[in-house]
Design a protein around this motif. Sequence first.
Motif, PDB file in Angstrom:
ATOM      1  N   GLN A 105     105.729   9.682  54.550  1.00 18.97           N
ATOM      2  CA  GLN A 105     105.812  11.105  54.247  1.00 18.97           C
ATOM      3  C   GLN A 105     105.638  11.339  52.750  1.00 18.97           C
ATOM      4  O   GLN A 105     106.163  10.594  51.927  1.00 18.97           O
ATOM      5  N   SER A 106     104.892  12.379  52.377  1.00 16.26           N
ATOM      6  CA  SER A 106     104.740  12.767  50.972  1.00 16.26           C
ATOM      7  C   SER A 106     105.929  13.606  50.553  1.00 16.26           C
ATOM      8  O   SER A 106     106.345  14.508  51.274  1.00 16.26           O
ATOM      9  N   ILE A 107     106.473  13.310  49.379  1.00  7.92           N
ATOM     10  CA  ILE A 107     107.631  14.032  48.866  1.00  7.92           C
ATOM     11  C   ILE A 107     107.254  14.648  47.517  1.00  7.92           C
ATOM     12  O   ILE A 107     106.917  13.912  46.580  1.00  7.92           O
ATOM     13  N   PRO A 108     107.310  15.993  47.408  1.00  2.15           N
ATOM     14  CA  PRO A 108     107.034  16.603  46.104  1.00  2.15           C
ATOM     15  C   PRO A 108     108.216  16.386  45.162  1.00  2.15           C
ATOM     16  O   PRO A 108     109.372  16.501  45.571  1.00  2.15           O
ATOM     17  N   VAL A 109     107.926  16.052  43.920  1.00  5.97           N
ATOM     18  CA  VAL A 109     108.954  15.837  42.905  1.00  5.97           C
ATOM     19  C   VAL A 109     108.527  16.540  41.619  1.00  5.97           C
ATOM     20  O   VAL A 109     107.354  16.840  41.430  1.00  5.97           O
ATOM     21  N   VAL A 110     109.494  16.785  40.735  1.00 12.95           N
ATOM     22  CA  VAL A 110     109.229  17.412  39.448  1.00 12.95           C
ATOM     23  C   VAL A 110     109.733  16.485  38.351  1.00 12.95           C
ATOM     24  O   VAL A 110     110.851  15.956  38.438  1.00 12.95           O
ATOM     25  N   VAL A 111     108.926  16.300  37.323  1.00 15.56           N
ATOM     26  CA  VAL A 111     109.323  15.494  36.171  1.00 15.56           C
ATOM     27  C   VAL A 111     110.323  16.307  35.353  1.00 15.56           C
ATOM     28  O   VAL A 111     110.023  17.437  34.946  1.00 15.56           O
ATOM     29  N   THR A 112     111.533  15.753  35.148  1.00 18.04           N
ATOM     30  CA  THR A 112     112.574  16.482  34.419  1.00 18.04           C
ATOM     31  C   THR A 112     112.874  15.885  33.043  1.00 18.04           C
ATOM     32  O   THR A 112     113.515  16.533  32.223  1.00 18.04           O
ATOM     33  N   LYS A 113     112.433  14.642  32.800  1.00 17.19           N
ATOM     34  CA  LYS A 113     112.649  14.011  31.497  1.00 17.19           C
ATOM     35  C   LYS A 113     111.571  12.952  31.304  1.00 17.19           C
ATOM     36  O   LYS A 113     111.209  12.253  32.251  1.00 17.19           O
ATOM     37  N   VAL A 114     111.071  12.848  30.085  1.00 20.01           N
ATOM     38  CA  VAL A 114     110.091  11.813  29.752  1.00 20.01           C
ATOM     39  C   VAL A 114     110.636  11.038  28.564  1.00 20.01           C
ATOM     40  O   VAL A 114     110.931  11.614  27.516  1.00 20.01           O
ATOM     41  N   GLU A 115     110.789   9.725  28.767  1.00 20.52           N
ATOM     42  CA  GLU A 115     111.233   8.852  27.681  1.00 20.52           C
ATOM     43  C   GLU A 115     110.155   7.818  27.428  1.00 20.52           C
ATOM     44  O   GLU A 115     109.147   7.773  28.135  1.00 20.52           O
ATOM     45  N   GLU A 116     110.360   6.976  26.441  1.00 15.89           N
ATOM     46  CA  GLU A 116     109.319   6.020  26.055  1.00 15.89           C
ATOM     47  C   GLU A 116     108.938   5.074  27.190  1.00 15.89           C
ATOM     48  O   GLU A 116     107.768   4.849  27.448  1.00 15.89           O
ATOM     49  N   ALA A 117     109.940   4.549  27.911  1.00 17.79           N
ATOM     50  CA  ALA A 117     109.644   3.546  28.934  1.00 17.79           C
ATOM     51  C   ALA A 117     109.826   4.045  30.370  1.00 17.79           C
ATOM     52  O   ALA A 117     109.500   3.336  31.316  1.00 17.79           O
ATOM     53  N   SER A 118     110.366   5.265  30.530  1.00 12.06           N
ATOM     54  CA  SER A 118     110.629   5.746  31.891  1.00 12.06           C
ATOM     55  C   SER A 118     110.512   7.266  31.960  1.00 12.06           C
ATOM     56  O   SER A 118     110.446   7.942  30.937  1.00 12.06           O
ATOM     57  N   ILE A 119     110.489   7.763  33.200  1.00 11.37           N
ATOM     58  CA  ILE A 119     110.558   9.202  33.425  1.00 11.37           C
ATOM     59  C   ILE A 119     111.681   9.469  34.421  1.00 11.37           C
ATOM     60  O   ILE A 119     112.058   8.588  35.193  1.00 11.37           O
ATOM     61  N   GLU A 120     112.208  10.683  34.379  1.00 13.31           N
ATOM     62  CA  GLU A 120     113.193  11.114  35.359  1.00 13.31           C
ATOM     63  C   GLU A 120     112.503  12.142  36.255  1.00 13.31           C
ATOM     64  O   GLU A 120     111.823  13.042  35.766  1.00 13.31           O
ATOM     65  N   ILE A 121     112.671  11.961  37.567  1.00  9.64           N
ATOM     66  CA  ILE A 121     112.099  12.910  38.521  1.00  9.64           C
ATOM     67  C   ILE A 121     113.202  13.485  39.400  1.00  9.64           C
ATOM     68  O   ILE A 121     114.215  12.836  39.644  1.00  9.64           O
ATOM     69  N   ASP A 122     112.969  14.710  39.860  1.00  7.62           N
ATOM     70  CA  ASP A 122     113.918  15.403  40.724  1.00  7.62           C
ATOM     71  C   ASP A 122     113.213  15.696  42.035  1.00  7.62           C
ATOM     72  O   ASP A 122     112.214  16.416  42.073  1.00  7.62           O
ATOM     73  N   ALA A 123     113.729  15.116  43.135  1.00  7.43           N
ATOM     74  CA  ALA A 123     113.140  15.310  44.455  1.00  7.43           C
ATOM     75  C   ALA A 123     113.885  16.364  45.276  1.00  7.43           C
ATOM     76  O   ALA A 123     113.587  16.556  46.443  1.00  7.43           O
ATOM     77  N   ASN A 124     114.848  17.060  44.663  1.00  8.88           N
ATOM     78  CA  ASN A 124     115.513  18.155  45.355  1.00  8.88           C
ATOM     79  C   ASN A 124     114.498  19.261  45.635  1.00  8.88           C
ATOM     80  O   ASN A 124     113.559  19.463  44.867  1.00  8.88           O
TER      81      ASN A 124
END
Length: 142
Positions: A105-124
């Motif tokens: 299943q495809s899950i839409p997510v939104v990028v909530t934080k961008v750091e040098e080595a990682s990103i934070e995503i929100d799948a709510n």
Amino acid sequence: MSNAKSGDTVKVHYTGKLKDGSIFDSSRDREPLEFKLGAGMMIPGFDKAVDGMKIGDSITTEISANDAYGEKSDEMVIDIPKDQLPEGINPEIGQQLTMQHPSGQSIPVVVTKVEEASIEIDANHPLAGKDLIFDIELVSIN
């Protein structure tokens, strides 16, 4: 004239609003929404609101987050190492991406934080944690 009940296929026109009055969706400029009442196709509060309506009835109903898209879940906010992102993705805050669940299943997510080595995503769901107001008009019952 009969009342809409679980198992009926109904058509409704609706306008969905947030408490501040901003509209997030409406069927008014397109075909009415068709769904089977009580089949889990709609958020629970929407089903409950339509149940018992007659053709031509219009109501305004407030649906709590629990009967809509649920509360926001911290478990749905995750960090992903940038080296696990597909080639060519340059993430930015607010950007919408799609992830594949192991089930396919495809899950839409939104990028909530961008750091040098990682990103934070929100799948709510974007409307998780929000109380919703719907203006609903029952158009037909089959």
